[in-house]
Every structure is written in structure tokens, then in C-alpha cells.
Motif scaffolding. Structure first.
Motif, PDB file in Angstrom:
ATOM      1  N   VAL A  19     114.992 -42.111  10.630  1.00 59.60           N
ATOM      2  CA  VAL A  19     114.198 -43.228  11.133  1.00 59.60           C
ATOM      3  C   VAL A  19     113.296 -42.749  12.270  1.00 59.60           C
ATOM      4  O   VAL A  19     112.108 -43.083  12.333  1.00 59.60           O
ATOM      5  CB  VAL A  19     115.104 -44.389  11.603  1.00 59.60           C
ATOM      6  N   GLN A  23     110.357 -42.637  10.080  1.00 58.53           N
ATOM      7  CA  GLN A  23     110.385 -44.098   9.937  1.00 58.53           C
ATOM      8  C   GLN A  23     110.903 -44.487   8.554  1.00 58.53           C
ATOM      9  O   GLN A  23     110.421 -45.429   7.930  1.00 58.53           O
ATOM     10  CB  GLN A  23     109.009 -44.708  10.207  1.00 58.53           C
ATOM     11  N   TRP A  24     111.911 -43.765   8.080  1.00 56.43           N
ATOM     12  CA  TRP A  24     112.487 -44.005   6.757  1.00 56.43           C
ATOM     13  C   TRP A  24     113.993 -44.162   6.896  1.00 56.43           C
ATOM     14  O   TRP A  24     114.671 -43.285   7.442  1.00 56.43           O
ATOM     15  CB  TRP A  24     112.165 -42.849   5.836  1.00 56.43           C
ATOM     16  N   ASP A  25     114.534 -45.273   6.413  1.00 52.65           N
ATOM     17  CA  ASP A  25     115.951 -45.600   6.527  1.00 52.65           C
ATOM     18  C   ASP A  25     116.649 -45.270   5.208  1.00 52.65           C
ATOM     19  O   ASP A  25     116.477 -45.958   4.210  1.00 52.65           O
ATOM     20  CB  ASP A  25     116.090 -47.091   6.867  1.00 52.65           C
ATOM     21  N   ALA A  29     117.395 -47.531   1.771  1.00 53.82           N
ATOM     22  CA  ALA A  29     116.823 -47.043   0.517  1.00 53.82           C
ATOM     23  C   ALA A  29     117.894 -46.941  -0.569  1.00 53.82           C
ATOM     24  O   ALA A  29     117.628 -47.246  -1.728  1.00 53.82           O
ATOM     25  CB  ALA A  29     116.158 -45.689   0.732  1.00 53.82           C
ATOM     26  N   ALA A  35     113.155 -49.865   3.332  1.00 52.64           N
ATOM     27  CA  ALA A  35     113.427 -48.496   3.754  1.00 52.64           C
ATOM     28  C   ALA A  35     112.467 -48.015   4.837  1.00 52.64           C
ATOM     29  O   ALA A  35     112.753 -47.051   5.532  1.00 52.64           O
ATOM     30  CB  ALA A  35     113.368 -47.553   2.561  1.00 52.64           C
ATOM     31  N   ILE A  36     111.334 -48.668   5.000  1.00 50.94           N
ATOM     32  CA  ILE A  36     110.355 -48.272   6.018  1.00 50.94           C
ATOM     33  C   ILE A  36     110.583 -49.124   7.262  1.00 50.94           C
ATOM     34  O   ILE A  36     110.624 -50.349   7.182  1.00 50.94           O
ATOM     35  CB  ILE A  36     108.910 -48.452   5.514  1.00 50.94           C
TER      36      ILE A  36
END
Length: 70
Positions: A19, A23-25, A29, A35-36
């Protein structure tokens, strides 16, 4: 039980690292959700630091523990 807890903490920290850096979870996801993640620069730095601490904690999984002296 403590080893399972440590693994969950490390996985959570690695998710925060993703993250913070991208900035990706990962958890969202994999299991559904957005997910963003939009976040401020300071929060991304903190997320990245937590993630780095998680990477450092991986070494604790492989240490042998001795019982405390009574």
C-alpha cells in the motif's frame, strides 16, 4: 500459536508495504474489495516503514527459543 501470529503480522506488514509503495492492497485484491488505495504522502511513508519492519521480523521465525529460567 506464536509462530502463526508472527506469520500473520508479517503478511499484514507486507500488505502495508505494498500500500505504501504502490497504493495496492493485496488482501482486498485477493478477497474482494477496492485494491487501489488513495492515501497521503506521510501515510504512505508510515505504511512503508511498517512493511520494512515486517520484512525485518521474518528473521524471528527462524530463531530458536529457549525456555525462560525460573
Amino acid at each position: 500459536m506464536s509462530r502463526i501470529s508472527m506469520i500473520l503480522v508479517i503478511v499484514g506488514a507486507l500488505n502495508w508495504l505494498l500500500v505504501g509503495l504502490f497504493q495496492w492492497d493485496l488482501v482486498s485484491a485477493l478477497f474482494g474489495g477496492d485494491a487501489i488505495r488513495e492515501s497521503s504522502g506521510l501515510s504512505r511513508v508510515i505504511y512503508a516503514l511498517v512493511g520494512l519492519a515486517g520484512i525485518y521480523s521474518i528473521k524471528f521465525l527462524f530463531e530458536t527459543r529457549t525456555p525462560a529460567d525460573m
